[in-house]
Structures are given as C-alpha cells and as structure tokens.
Design a protein around this motif. Structure first.
Motif, PDB file in Angstrom:
ATOM      1  N   ILE A 141       0.836  -1.200   0.000  1.00  0.00           N
ATOM      2  CA  ILE A 141       0.000   0.000   0.000  1.00  0.00           C
ATOM      3  C   ILE A 141       0.877   1.258   0.000  1.00  0.00           C
ATOM      4  O   ILE A 141       0.599   2.233  -0.709  1.00  0.00           O
ATOM      5  N   THR A 142       1.959   1.235   0.769  1.00  0.00           N
ATOM      6  CA  THR A 142       2.881   2.368   0.806  1.00  0.00           C
ATOM      7  C   THR A 142       3.522   2.596  -0.556  1.00  0.00           C
ATOM      8  O   THR A 142       3.584   3.732  -1.044  1.00  0.00           O
ATOM      9  N   ALA A 143       4.008   1.522  -1.174  1.00  0.00           N
ATOM     10  CA  ALA A 143       4.646   1.650  -2.492  1.00  0.00           C
ATOM     11  C   ALA A 143       3.650   2.165  -3.524  1.00  0.00           C
ATOM     12  O   ALA A 143       3.980   3.034  -4.346  1.00  0.00           O
ATOM     13  N   PHE A 144       2.420   1.658  -3.484  1.00  0.00           N
ATOM     14  CA  PHE A 144       1.401   2.108  -4.428  1.00  0.00           C
ATOM     15  C   PHE A 144       1.054   3.578  -4.192  1.00  0.00           C
ATOM     16  O   PHE A 144       0.919   4.356  -5.146  1.00  0.00           O
ATOM     17  N   GLY A 145       0.930   3.983  -2.939  1.00  0.00           N
ATOM     18  CA  GLY A 145       0.622   5.374  -2.613  1.00  0.00           C
ATOM     19  C   GLY A 145       1.727   6.323  -3.052  1.00  0.00           C
ATOM     20  O   GLY A 145       1.453   7.395  -3.607  1.00  0.00           O
ATOM     21  N   LEU A 146       2.984   5.940  -2.819  1.00  0.00           N
ATOM     22  CA  LEU A 146       4.099   6.788  -3.243  1.00  0.00           C
ATOM     23  C   LEU A 146       4.186   6.856  -4.763  1.00  0.00           C
ATOM     24  O   LEU A 146       4.513   7.913  -5.326  1.00  0.00           O
ATOM     25  N   LEU A 147       3.886   5.755  -5.439  1.00  0.00           N
ATOM     26  CA  LEU A 147       3.864   5.764  -6.907  1.00  0.00           C
ATOM     27  C   LEU A 147       2.778   6.698  -7.418  1.00  0.00           C
ATOM     28  O   LEU A 147       2.998   7.466  -8.361  1.00  0.00           O
ATOM     29  N   LYS A 148       1.618   6.666  -6.787  1.00  0.00           N
ATOM     30  CA  LYS A 148       0.518   7.548  -7.190  1.00  0.00           C
ATOM     31  C   LYS A 148       0.879   9.013  -6.962  1.00  0.00           C
ATOM     32  O   LYS A 148       0.600   9.866  -7.813  1.00  0.00           O
ATOM     33  N   VAL A 149       1.519   9.318  -5.836  1.00  0.00           N
ATOM     34  CA  VAL A 149       1.948  10.691  -5.572  1.00  0.00           C
ATOM     35  C   VAL A 149       2.975  11.135  -6.617  1.00  0.00           C
ATOM     36  O   VAL A 149       2.938  12.270  -7.092  1.00  0.00           O
ATOM     37  N   CYS A 152       0.867  10.988 -10.351  1.00  0.00           N
ATOM     38  CA  CYS A 152      -0.347  11.802 -10.498  1.00  0.00           C
ATOM     39  C   CYS A 152      -0.295  13.108  -9.718  1.00  0.00           C
ATOM     40  O   CYS A 152      -1.144  13.975  -9.920  1.00  0.00           O
ATOM     41  N   GLY A 153       0.629  13.237  -8.817  1.00  0.00           N
ATOM     42  CA  GLY A 153       0.687  14.425  -7.975  1.00  0.00           C
ATOM     43  C   GLY A 153       1.980  15.178  -8.174  1.00  0.00           C
ATOM     44  O   GLY A 153       2.694  14.994  -9.167  1.00  0.00           O
ATOM     45  N   PRO A 154       2.325  15.991  -7.208  1.00  0.00           N
ATOM     46  CA  PRO A 154       3.520  16.829  -7.344  1.00  0.00           C
ATOM     47  C   PRO A 154       4.836  16.088  -7.087  1.00  0.00           C
ATOM     48  O   PRO A 154       5.902  16.630  -7.331  1.00  0.00           O
TER      49      PRO A 154
END
Length: 171
Positions: A141-149, A152-154
């Motif tokens: 979940i952490t790896a997926f969240g950091l990939l999304k940030v 898709c984010g800044p």
C-alpha cells in the motif's frame, strides 16, 4: 508439477538462497522428474556469448548474491544520497528520477526494518506469519501510494515541502 526438494524451510516457505542454489544445481543438467517423463536442461549458453548476455549475467549474478542485509545497507546509502538531492532539486524536473527512486527505496527499507522488528518482538509460538503478511500488505500500500503521488501528484519531495509552506490566502 516439479518437486523442488531442499529449497523450503521447516515451515514450507521457499528460501531465496536455497532456491538460487537449487536452480544452479538444475542448470548443471541434472535430471529431474516432470510428471512421468525425465528431462534434462541444455548446457548450451547461447545468450552468454553476446555482449548483452554477458552484461545480463553479471548483473543477475550480483543481484542473486545479495542478502537482505546487503539490500538494507544499499537502501540506507540510496536514501542518504537521494533524499537531500531531491530536496535541493525539488521545484525542477530534475527531482523526478529521485522521487521515483525514493518511491521504491522507502518501502523496501521500511519492509526490511519492520520484518526485523517483527522477528525480534513478536513472540515465538504466535502467528509471526500473520504479522509478516500484514507488513507485506502495508509495504504494498505504501509503495502504491508513493507511486501515485509521484505519477499523479507533485511528487514526494514537493508533497513533503508543502507541509511547511504557508497555506494560500483566500481573497
């Protein structure tokens, strides 16, 4: 199916070092059962004759020889170099590769450390595998969240820097 004797520990989990040894053993053209037929792997190394094949073999053998401790120490060094560099380069596009590296290195480092904590503090006789499974889920979940940030984010560094910025004033 293929019976891989000797690569699992007493709990039935496949140990990577034992798997590598077993695969090297099989690669030496040892006979093994597949169903009812006996087959043997070829000893011809056609890929290793090319320059790309030699480079791939060198990279693969160096990766196969790494222990968890080696990976942990390399992650420490990568974090020590990548974090300050990413924060210095942060508003520019040059920070993007460092953000991607952090998105991989932070979960790997955390996963290894949390597994060591679980081995030390989860008492024997209790389901350690459940704790390690939970650690694996948290790592994913952490790896997926950091990939999304990052995608898709800044980015990780800009997200962290925004915590210390004053909020935009509404007019």
């Amino acid at each position: 199916g293929i019976y891989l004797c000797g690569i699992a520990d007493h709990r039935g989990f496949i140990r990577p070092a034992m798997l590598v040894r077993h695969l090297r053993y099989v690669a030496k053209c040892q006979r093994f059962q597949i169903g009812s037929a006996v087959r043997c792997m070829s000893t011809d190394n056609k890929v290793g004759e090319t320059s790309a094949g030699k480079a791939m073999q060198a990279a693969t053998s160096s990766l196969m020889d790494l222990s968890v401790t080696d990976i942990h120490h390399k992650a420490n060094i990568a974090l020590t170099v990548a974090l300050p560099t990413a924060f210095i380069l942060s508003p520019s596009f040059l920070a993007y590769p460092f953000d991607l590296a952090l998105g991989v290195t932070i979960p790997v480092h955390s996963h290894i450390c949390l597994n060591l904590v679980a081995e030390d503090y989860v008492p024997r006789g209790t389901p350690r595998s459940a704790a390690k499974l939970l650690i694996g889920v948290v790592t994913f979940i952490t790896a997926f969240g950091l990939l999304k940030v990052n995608l898709c984010g800044p980015g990780i560094t800009e997200s962290v820097k925004s915590l210390w910025r004053a909020p935009a004033k509404k007019e």
